[in-house]
Scaffold this motif. Structure first.
Motif, short mmCIF file in Angstrom:
data_model
loop_
_atom_site.label_atom_id
_atom_site.label_comp_id
_atom_site.label_asym_id
_atom_site.label_seq_id
_atom_site.Cartn_x
_atom_site.Cartn_y
_atom_site.Cartn_z
N ALA A 148 0.82 -1.21 0.00
CA ALA A 148 0.00 0.00 0.00
C ALA A 148 0.86 1.26 0.00
CB ALA A 148 -0.94 0.00 1.21
N ALA A 149 1.97 1.24 0.75
CA ALA A 149 2.87 2.38 0.77
C ALA A 149 3.58 2.54 -0.57
CB ALA A 149 3.90 2.21 1.89
N ARG A 150 3.97 1.42 -1.17
CA ARG A 150 4.60 1.46 -2.49
C ARG A 150 3.65 2.08 -3.52
NH1 ARG A 150 8.28 -2.65 -5.03
NH2 ARG A 150 8.19 -3.63 -2.96
N GLU A 151 2.41 1.65 -3.50
CA GLU A 151 1.43 2.17 -4.47
C GLU A 151 1.17 3.66 -4.24
OE1 GLU A 151 -1.89 -0.37 -3.85
OE2 GLU A 151 -0.83 -2.17 -4.57
N ALA A 152 1.09 4.08 -2.98
CA ALA A 152 0.83 5.47 -2.68
C ALA A 152 1.96 6.37 -3.16
CB ALA A 152 0.61 5.65 -1.18
N MET A 153 3.20 5.95 -2.92
CA MET A 153 4.34 6.76 -3.34
C MET A 153 4.49 6.77 -4.85
SD MET A 153 7.26 6.15 -0.41
CE MET A 153 8.09 7.69 -0.85
N THR A 154 4.27 5.64 -5.47
CA THR A 154 4.37 5.57 -6.93
C THR A 154 3.34 6.49 -7.59
OG1 THR A 154 5.23 3.32 -6.85
CG2 THR A 154 4.26 4.05 -8.92
#
Length: 261
Positions: A148-154
């Protein structure tokens, strides 16, 4: 070889890292009838007199006559390695505008986490800095980064010039360090900060959810030596000598090894 002694005429060396290697490193002296110089990296959480040399991080607070603490962790960073790795990705990296900002994101550990809210806040601050400087982003996640953090930052950073490594294909981690004009790392990892500090480039630390007293001591020492500082939107910092603790530990290992041969 079971319990049979090794057929060794001269002193040899064994360097092991992590507690998973302890059964091998502690038994090697017995197998070789004392003709092995045993080096254990990190805190073995075992009696220290079982080893000829222990190389833990300073922030573990380990002391003893056979203990040689280093700031951070051993790494593979050399000017030659960075040059070779940059060459592999040169077509994609060389045209990017300066400053090139490498952002290396860790994730969940015993002490830290990266929530979607924290990830979005970090991404907003990073985007503002990169856009304000007219630069490019080199973003890499680790295996511990929550999806979820990866998707948010991307989602928040994909509009910037640069490259976001999604885990597919060859890993550009070392090439990112080589190409960067500034490096941002999350506070959850000794390795990430040590790798970045070995380049001598401006280094900034990104806050995470949670806290580790040991890692806080590590980052405080980096800051005391003017190597790293908390990220507050700046991308420039005074120069410092690259942190070459692996070389320093290697010299000490050879000194002690030569003295016992």
């Amino acid at each position: 070889r079971g319990s049979d002694p090794l057929d060794l005429g001269d002193l040899v060396g064994l360097a092991a890292a992590g507690r998973a290697t302890l059964p091998l490193s502690t038994r090697m002296l017995k197998w070789s009838e004392g003709r092995t110089f045993v080096v254990q990296l990190q805190d073995p959480k075992a009696p220290l007199d079982a080893f000829d040399l222990v190389v833990p991080p300073e922030h573990d607070g380990l002391t003893g006559p056979n203990v040689f603490p280093i700031l951070g962790a051993p790494n593979r960073i050399t000017a030659e390695k960075l040059g070779l790795e940059f060459a592999r990705f040169q077509e994609r990296l060389a045209p990017l505008p300066h400053p090139r900002v490498a952002v290396i994101v860790g994730g969940k550990s015993k002490a830290h986490d990266l929530s979607p809210a924290r990830a979005r806040a970090l991404a907003a601050a990073i985007a503002a800095a990169v856009e304000g400087a007219g630069g490019a982003l080199l973003l890499s996640f680790t295996r511990r980064t929550p999806p979820a953090a990866r998707e948010a930052m991307t989602a928040a950073l994909r509009h910037l010039p640069g490259m976001i490594w999604d885990g597919a294909g060859e890993n550009p981690y070392f090439a990112f360090l080589a190409a960067a004009d500034a490096i941002l790392v999350t506070e959850d990892s000794t390795n990430l900060a040590t790798d970045a500090a070995a380049t001598g480039k401006p280094l900034f630390v990104l806050p995470m959810d949670g806290r580790s007293a040991k890692l806080a001591r590590f980052h405080a020492e980096l800051q005391r030596r003017n190597i790293a500082r908390p990220f507050v939107g700046e991308l420039t910092a005074p120069p410092y000598a690259p942190l070459l603790e692996t070389d320093r530990a290697a010299r000490e290992l050879l000194r002690r090894y030569d003295g016992s041969a």
